[in-house]
Design a protein around this motif. Structure first.
Motif, PDB file in Angstrom:
ATOM      1  N   ASP A 109      59.013  80.051  63.873  1.00  0.00           N
ATOM      2  CA  ASP A 109      58.895  78.990  64.869  1.00  0.00           C
ATOM      3  C   ASP A 109      57.431  78.695  65.166  1.00  0.00           C
ATOM      4  OD1 ASP A 109      60.225  77.230  66.883  1.00  0.00           O
ATOM      5  OD2 ASP A 109      59.156  78.522  68.295  1.00  0.00           O
ATOM      6  N   ARG A 138      63.711  75.022  75.397  1.00  0.00           N
ATOM      7  CA  ARG A 138      62.914  74.560  74.267  1.00  0.00           C
ATOM      8  C   ARG A 138      62.253  75.726  73.572  1.00  0.00           C
ATOM      9  NH1 ARG A 138      64.713  70.772  72.148  1.00  0.00           N
ATOM     10  NH2 ARG A 138      62.751  70.364  71.101  1.00  0.00           N
ATOM     11  N   ARG A 139      61.853  75.530  72.325  1.00  0.00           N
ATOM     12  CA  ARG A 139      61.301  76.607  71.516  1.00  0.00           C
ATOM     13  C   ARG A 139      59.989  77.108  72.110  1.00  0.00           C
ATOM     14  NH1 ARG A 139      57.570  74.387  67.710  1.00  0.00           N
ATOM     15  NH2 ARG A 139      57.583  72.096  67.720  1.00  0.00           N
ATOM     16  N   THR A 158      65.393  75.304  66.584  1.00  0.00           N
ATOM     17  CA  THR A 158      64.449  75.172  67.688  1.00  0.00           C
ATOM     18  C   THR A 158      64.718  76.162  68.810  1.00  0.00           C
ATOM     19  OG1 THR A 158      65.849  73.495  68.712  1.00  0.00           O
ATOM     20  CG2 THR A 158      64.112  72.725  67.243  1.00  0.00           C
ATOM     21  N   GLU A 197      60.231  68.973  62.686  1.00  0.00           N
ATOM     22  CA  GLU A 197      60.809  68.923  64.023  1.00  0.00           C
ATOM     23  C   GLU A 197      62.316  68.895  63.910  1.00  0.00           C
ATOM     24  OE1 GLU A 197      59.052  69.305  66.819  1.00  0.00           O
ATOM     25  OE2 GLU A 197      60.998  69.533  67.684  1.00  0.00           O
ATOM     26  N   GLU A 198      62.911  70.068  63.932  1.00  0.00           N
ATOM     27  CA  GLU A 198      64.360  70.171  63.743  1.00  0.00           C
ATOM     28  C   GLU A 198      65.129  69.654  64.927  1.00  0.00           C
ATOM     29  OE1 GLU A 198      67.977  71.158  61.928  1.00  0.00           O
ATOM     30  OE2 GLU A 198      65.955  70.800  61.196  1.00  0.00           O
ATOM     31  N   GLY A 199      64.434  69.412  66.056  1.00  0.00           N
ATOM     32  CA  GLY A 199      65.126  68.980  67.262  1.00  0.00           C
ATOM     33  C   GLY A 199      65.868  67.685  67.094  1.00  0.00           C
TER      34      GLY A 199
END
Length: 426
Positions: free
Chosen positions: A76, A125-126, A46, A89-91
């Motif tokens: 991304d 954030r991304r 992210t 959602e890798e977050g």
């Protein structure tokens, strides 16, 4: 497709480095499974910061850094078009632990591009898909500029440094003894802030290697312990290196360890790749003091110094060093660096007294950044407690990555520095 191309380049860099997934994951302070997912295309980070750290660890070229960032931006952006799901959602995955900045952290961590312009904080954030094209153009320009500047003077670090010396309980300035001094707060003082040029100057002590830490006490008086600091201890002279903004003809031969502080001060040198600290902690009375822990405070992060890299030690001469009892590592490139005990070594808390001191060795490494940082040692004794701010003569410790920098060594019996690897085999 974009995620697959991004993963493909990551795998190429990883395979070319010859380093295992486990070794790279440890240096990056992430799990091995997370790194596998990035390189296999199962997940896209992210944030670009861990990607850049991985690429620099694998010694990526400036052109590869540009291409890797381009592929990450596209991957991304493509992820934002997918339906939500575990991989979308890798977050929420393991890597998320290393990227956000902890709420409540008082230290401001700032990256600076080679031209001195502040970049977004690590852990942001991304980027959104609509900014993908702009981001690609921006990074191309930044990297090209960085390549152009790499042969120049870079950021200077040999300016005059004013030493901030605390006072003991009696009001006298300590001289050579490891006596803690009183300070009103734990926040780094003005002397620990960046200079007007945006780059803090190193200020190692030329008078000796061990110096006292600054105390931040509760309201109950003088701390019941002292900390002696050797900011330029060597784990082994064969693997100690320094970055210096000078050509080889203006650099003195390698010093012995006891002369390192004066040599570092004279050359404006910055530990290269890693910094090895020795902390001697001792009580001031018969009562037992519990050392609860050490915490890393980030003062500033910048692009690595574009200086020459000088190896301390002589090629072909064997060196060895035993692992100390209290041995800790710090990955300064991580978003939230922490003091971690080496495998098989005990962690805090420890107990000290006047007759039973402890020595802690801190091996702090940096690859992707030029980092200014300090340590906070927390203690307790009965109902009392407090912290000690540990730094380098009133200024932060400073450690810079050295990937891609011109490397020099001093042959045994020689009279001048030479490019690394040019000396004949013994």
């Amino acid at each position: 497709m974009a995620a697959a191309e991004f993963a493909e380049l990551l795998r190429e860099l990883k395979d070319r480095s010859g380093l295992s997934y486990g070794t790279l994951a440890k240096r990056l302070h992430m799990s091995t499974s997370t790194l596998h997912r990035y390189c296999n295309g199962d997940a896209v980070p992210t944030d670009y910061a861990p990607v850049e750290r991985l690429a620099r660890l694998c010694k990526a070229s400036p052109e590869e850094l540009v291409e890797l960032h381009r592929r990450w931006v596209l991957a991304d952006a493509g992820r934002g078009k997918k339906a939500s799901g575990p991989a979308a959602e890798e977050g929420s995955g393991p890597a998320a632990e290393e990227e956000p900045t902890a709420a409540g952290d008082s230290a401001v961590v700032t990256d600076v591009t080679p031209d001195g312009v502040p970049a977004p904080p690590v852990g942001g954030r991304r980027r959104r898909a609509v900014l993908a094209g702009i981001a690609v153009l921006a990074v191309v320009g930044a990297v090209v500029l960085g390549v152009q500047l790499s042969g120049g003077g870079g950021e200077r670090g040999d300016g005059a440094a004013s030493s901030v010396q605390g006072k003991g309980a009696g009001g006298a300035t300590p001289s050579g003894s490891a006596t803690a001094s009183a300070s009103p707060s734990v926040t780094p003082s003005a002397s620990a802030s960046p200079s007007a040029s945006g780059t803090p100057s190193p200020s190692p002590s030329a008078a000796g290697q061990e110096r006292p830490g600054a105390a931040v006490e509760d309201s109950s008086g003088t701390p019941p312990l002292t900390v002696g600091i050797r900011p330029h201890a060597w784990e082994s002279p064969c693997d100690q290196r320094y970055l210096i903004d000078r050509e080889p003809g203006r650099v003195s031969p390698p010093p012995v360890e006891q002369d390192a502080p004066a040599w570092v001060a004279a050359h404006g040198a910055v530990p290269s790749g890693k910094q090895f600290l020795e902390l001697t902690v001792q009580g001031t009375g018969e009562e037992t003091v519990v050392v609860d822990g050490l915490k890393v405070r980030m003062v500033q992060k910048r692009s690595p110094l574009a200086w020459n890299d000088y190896a301390i030690g002589y090629p072909g001469v064997g060196c060895g060093a035993g692992v100390p009892t209290r041995y800790f590592t710090v990955a300064l490139d991580a978003a939230r660096p922490a003091v971690v005990p080496e495998a098989g070594h005990a962690d805090f808390p420890f107990k000290v007294s006047e007759s039973d001191p402890e020595v802690y060795y801190i091996n702090a490494d940096a690859s992707a950044y030029d980092v200014s940082w300090t340590l906070e040692l927390s203690w307790s004794s009965g109902t009392r407690h407090g912290t000690l701010l540990l730094d380098d003569e009133g200024r932060p410790f400073r450690t810079s990555g050295n990937n891609g920098r011109p490397a020099y060594e001093f042959p045994l019996g020689g009279s001048a520095w030479q490019r690394a690897g040019s000396s004949p085999a013994p």
